[in-house]
Design an enzyme around this catalytic site. Structure first.
Site, PDB file in Angstrom:
ATOM      1  N   LYS A  13       0.825  -1.202   0.000  1.00 33.97           N
ATOM      2  CA  LYS A  13       0.000   0.000   0.000  1.00 33.97           C
ATOM      3  C   LYS A  13       0.869   1.266   0.000  1.00 33.97           C
ATOM      4  CE  LYS A  13      -3.787  -2.276   2.436  1.00 33.97           C
ATOM      5  NZ  LYS A  13      -4.655  -2.216   3.629  1.00 33.97           N
ATOM      6  N   PHE A  61     -15.886   3.753   6.389  1.00 31.86           N
ATOM      7  CA  PHE A  61     -14.456   3.805   6.088  1.00 31.86           C
ATOM      8  C   PHE A  61     -14.145   3.773   4.598  1.00 31.86           C
ATOM      9  CE2 PHE A  61     -15.533  -0.677   6.703  1.00 31.86           C
ATOM     10  CZ  PHE A  61     -14.985  -1.268   5.565  1.00 31.86           C
ATOM     11  N   THR A  95      -4.788  -7.468  10.752  1.00 28.12           N
ATOM     12  CA  THR A  95      -5.073  -6.200  10.074  1.00 28.12           C
ATOM     13  C   THR A  95      -4.621  -5.003  10.898  1.00 28.12           C
ATOM     14  OG1 THR A  95      -6.958  -7.228   8.986  1.00 28.12           O
ATOM     15  CG2 THR A  95      -6.921  -4.842   9.011  1.00 28.12           C
ATOM     16  N   ASN A 120      -1.751  -0.122   6.967  1.00 34.41           N
ATOM     17  CA  ASN A 120      -1.169  -1.372   7.469  1.00 34.41           C
ATOM     18  C   ASN A 120      -0.278  -2.090   6.457  1.00 34.41           C
ATOM     19  OD1 ASN A 120      -3.146  -2.369   5.796  1.00 34.41           O
ATOM     20  ND2 ASN A 120      -4.311  -3.382   7.405  1.00 34.41           N
ATOM     21  N   HIS A 123      -1.887  -5.600   1.481  1.00 30.47           N
ATOM     22  CA  HIS A 123      -3.168  -6.276   1.269  1.00 30.47           C
ATOM     23  C   HIS A 123      -2.847  -7.622   0.655  1.00 30.47           C
ATOM     24  CE1 HIS A 123      -7.105  -7.317  -0.393  1.00 30.47           C
ATOM     25  NE2 HIS A 123      -6.441  -7.629  -1.492  1.00 30.47           N
ATOM     26  N   GLU A 134      -9.676 -10.068  -7.859  1.00 29.88           N
ATOM     27  CA  GLU A 134      -8.717  -8.987  -7.672  1.00 29.88           C
ATOM     28  C   GLU A 134      -7.603  -9.002  -8.718  1.00 29.88           C
ATOM     29  OE1 GLU A 134      -9.370  -8.698  -2.832  1.00 29.88           O
ATOM     30  OE2 GLU A 134      -7.479  -9.525  -3.604  1.00 29.88           O
TER      31      GLU A 134
END
Length: 142
Positions: A13, A61, A95, A120, A123, A134
């Site tokens: 990320k 979120f 997580t 975090n 993924h 995905e």
């Protein structure tokens, strides 16, 4: 339990990329024995992220998550190996990086930064079905 070779999507990320942790994450994946099948680095657009996070649309979120994920480059990777979905998720850790065990990516490298969304580091797909969906979003030619 399956002995079939799987593929999974892994994302480093924006927080992990910005902190220079891509090499560390990829090293842990390769040390675990998984194969890197595809890799790309780019800043994802909101359309791709809306498709990726479609199941979360409307949740509180969702908008902050899309904002965070579009805030800078990510490293998108397809990995392959026996039970690599389960294996990478164990390697990633919980997580919440504060609760993630030492020895995991999030436990060793992550922490709570007091942001609206949990930054975090990584993924990983959570099932073979999610992985297929995905991978199709992030690597449509694969």
């Amino acid at each position: 339990m399956t002995t079939q070779t799987e593929r999974s999507l892994v994302l480093v990320k924006p927080d992990g990329f910005e902190r220079g942790l891509t090499g560390e994450v990829l090293g842990r994946i390769e040390t675990k024995g998984y194969v890197l099948v595809a890799l790309d680095i780019f800043t994802p657009d909101r359309d791709r992220l809306a498709e990726h996070y479609a199941e979360h649309e409307g949740k509180p979120f969702y908008a902050p998550l899309v904002d965070f994920m579009s805030s800078g480059p990510v490293t998108a990777v397809v990995i392959e190996g026996q039970r690599c979905i389960e294996g990478f998720r164990a390697l990633a850790g919980a997580t919440d990086p504060t609760a993630a065990l030492p020895g995991t990516i999030r436990g060793d490298l992550g922490r709570d930064w007091g942001q609206q969304v949990q930054a975090n580091i990584v993924h990983g797909s959570d099932s073979p079905e999610s992985a297929a969906r995905e991978i199709g979003i992030w690597f449509p030619d694969l």
